[in-house]
Design an enzyme around this catalytic site. Structure first.
Site, PDB file in Angstrom:
ATOM      1  N   GLY A  31      -0.840  -1.627  -6.253  1.00  0.00           N
ATOM      2  CA  GLY A  31      -1.645  -1.132  -7.372  1.00  0.00           C
ATOM      3  C   GLY A  31      -1.307   0.298  -7.763  1.00  0.00           C
ATOM      4  N   GLY A  85       4.206  -6.425  -4.696  1.00  0.00           N
ATOM      5  CA  GLY A  85       4.330  -7.414  -3.625  1.00  0.00           C
ATOM      6  C   GLY A  85       5.396  -8.475  -3.884  1.00  0.00           C
ATOM      7  CE  LYS A 140      -3.900 -14.889 -16.581  1.00  0.00           C
ATOM      8  NZ  LYS A 140      -5.300 -14.681 -16.186  1.00  0.00           N
ATOM      9  NE  ARG A 180       1.107  -0.538   1.721  1.00  0.00           N
ATOM     10  CZ  ARG A 180       0.097  -1.019   1.005  1.00  0.00           C
ATOM     11  NH1 ARG A 180      -0.982  -1.488   1.608  1.00  0.00           N
ATOM     12  NH2 ARG A 180       0.148  -1.016  -0.311  1.00  0.00           N
TER      13      ARG A 180
END
Ligand code: 3PG
Ligand code: MG
Length: 395
Positions: A371, A348, A195, A37
């Site tokens: 996110g 990630g 999930k 980053r």
């Protein structure tokens, strides 16, 4: 997406405030363990410096309590790394919200962790106005934080004289927009993870757009269960079988498909030493856990990937951290690397898999967002982008 871009603006002699995402991982001693980053933020800063601006750059680091700067929350290691990359000093300024520091045209300073300022996380207007008063041009280059409406990502953009996107922000939005907006077909998405529940909105949003939706990990187990296959003691969410079937039906109705594995790799437990067995998907035993897709399924995915026009990848299809369960993810990674499609990857775990299989330079675009990348895939408006668009629309 219509917003001002830094590279189109005159900057000589201007005070330029850059919100970057320099939120990098650190070890227990504060050493930066991964600096992607920071490197990705350099072009924006370089551009502003070369154009003769007086440059301020800030970021959050972690999730500190507001009100007081603890040493562990300091951007000091980030400022040092940035100074190395720029080959020039990057002084670090604390207590900067009301100014009182010097920065001349052609110089850059780093403003301490913006999340220690009271009101940052609540997107407080009073704080945002004080920060906006520091600059002539506000630049948001923090794609990784674009899903947060905070004072440095959103509020300040309302009040700064000019608000624009930096080159990294623009590149991320251009790449993601190209992949999902007007993609070369077939458009293939790989969405994997433990999930269904955490990725249900992404699955539904992609199911309306893509030609092939490849599910992996615990998500695939729930889909297999929905398709009536035995999954033993694999991780799954039986309560979401209905949602899985609805997604399969929705895709079918459009002539699109959710290819499910024909063979899988199972073990009795999830451990580095666990013995792996390849079995046809109908032959998973009650005490088996599915931990990867089998070679036949991997070959089928590789074939689909080779024929895709656009590929969006989020999530490994197996427990690739352990070699005996890494075959599926490796096959997917190598197929993406070999493909001529426009490919985009983010998240990630996905970046870790890309690094493990050494295909970083063969993916068309790797997002710096975690996110933010996922929320873009969900079809959500990113608040930090929305405000830049509103400012541009009001010109
Ligand atoms: C990230 O690491 O995903 C971004 O920097 C956002 O950080 P946050 O989740 O603490 O807002
Ligand atoms: Mg995070």
């Amino acid at each position: 997406m219509k917003f001002l871009r830094l590279n189109d603006l005159p900057l000589a002699g201007k005070r330029v405030f850059i919100r970057a995402d320099l939120n990098v991982p650190q070890d227990d001693s504060g050493n930066i363990t991964e600096d992607t980053r920071i490197r990705a933020s350099v072009p924006c800063i370089q551009h502003a410096l070369k154009a003769g601006a007086a440059v301020m750059v800030t970021s959050h680091l972690g999730r500190p309590a507001e009100g007081k700067l603890e040493p562990a929350d300091s951007l000091a290691p980030v400022a040092r790394r940035l100074a190395e990359l720029l080959g020039r000093p990057v002084p670090l300024v604390s207590n900067w919200v009301d100014g009182g520091f010097q920065v001349k045209p052609g110089e850059v300073v780093m403003l301490e962790n913006c999340r220690v300022n009271k009101g940052e996380k609540k997107d407080d207007d009073a704080l945002a106005r004080r920060m906006a008063a520091l600059c002539d041009v506000y630049v948001n280059d923090a794609f990784g934080t674009a899903h947060r409406a905070e004072a440095t990502t959103h509020g300040i953009a309302k009040f700064a004289p000019v608000a624009c996107a930096g080159p990294l922000m623009a590149a991320e939005l251009d790449a993601l927009g190209a992949a999902l907006g007007n993609p070369a077909r077939p458009l293939l998405a790989i969405v994997a993870g433990s999930k269904v529940s955490t990725k249900l909105t992404i699955l539904k949003s992609l199911a309306a757009k893509v030609d092939q939706l490849i599910v992996g990990g615990g998500i695939a187990n729930t889909f297999l269960l929905a398709a009536g296959k035995p999954i033993g003691k694999s991780l799954a969410e039986p309560a979401l079988k209905g949602e899985a079937l609805a997604i399969i039906d929705m895709m079918k109705a459009r002539g699109a498909e959710v290819p499910l594995p024909a063979d899988v790799v199972v073990a009795g437990d999830l451990a580095a030493q666990a013995r792996a067995n390849r079995v046809p998907v109908g032959e998973v035993k009650a005490d088996d856990m599915i931990l990867d897709i089998g070679p036949q399924s991997a070959a089928r995915l590789a074939e689909l990937i080779s024929k895709a026009g656009t590929i969006v990848w989020n999530g490994p299809v197996g427990v690739f951290e352990f070699d005996q369960f890494a075959g599926g993810t490796k096959a997917v990674a190598l197929a993406i690397a070999a493909s001529k499609a426009f490919s985009i990857a983010g998240g990630g775990d996905t970046l870790a898999a890309i690094a493990k299989f050494g295909i970083g330079d063969k993916v068309s675009y790797i997002s710096t967002g975690g996110g933010a990348f996922l929320e873009f895939l969900e079809g959500k408006m990113l608040p930090a982008v929305e405000i830049l668009e509103q400012r541009a629309a009001a010109l």
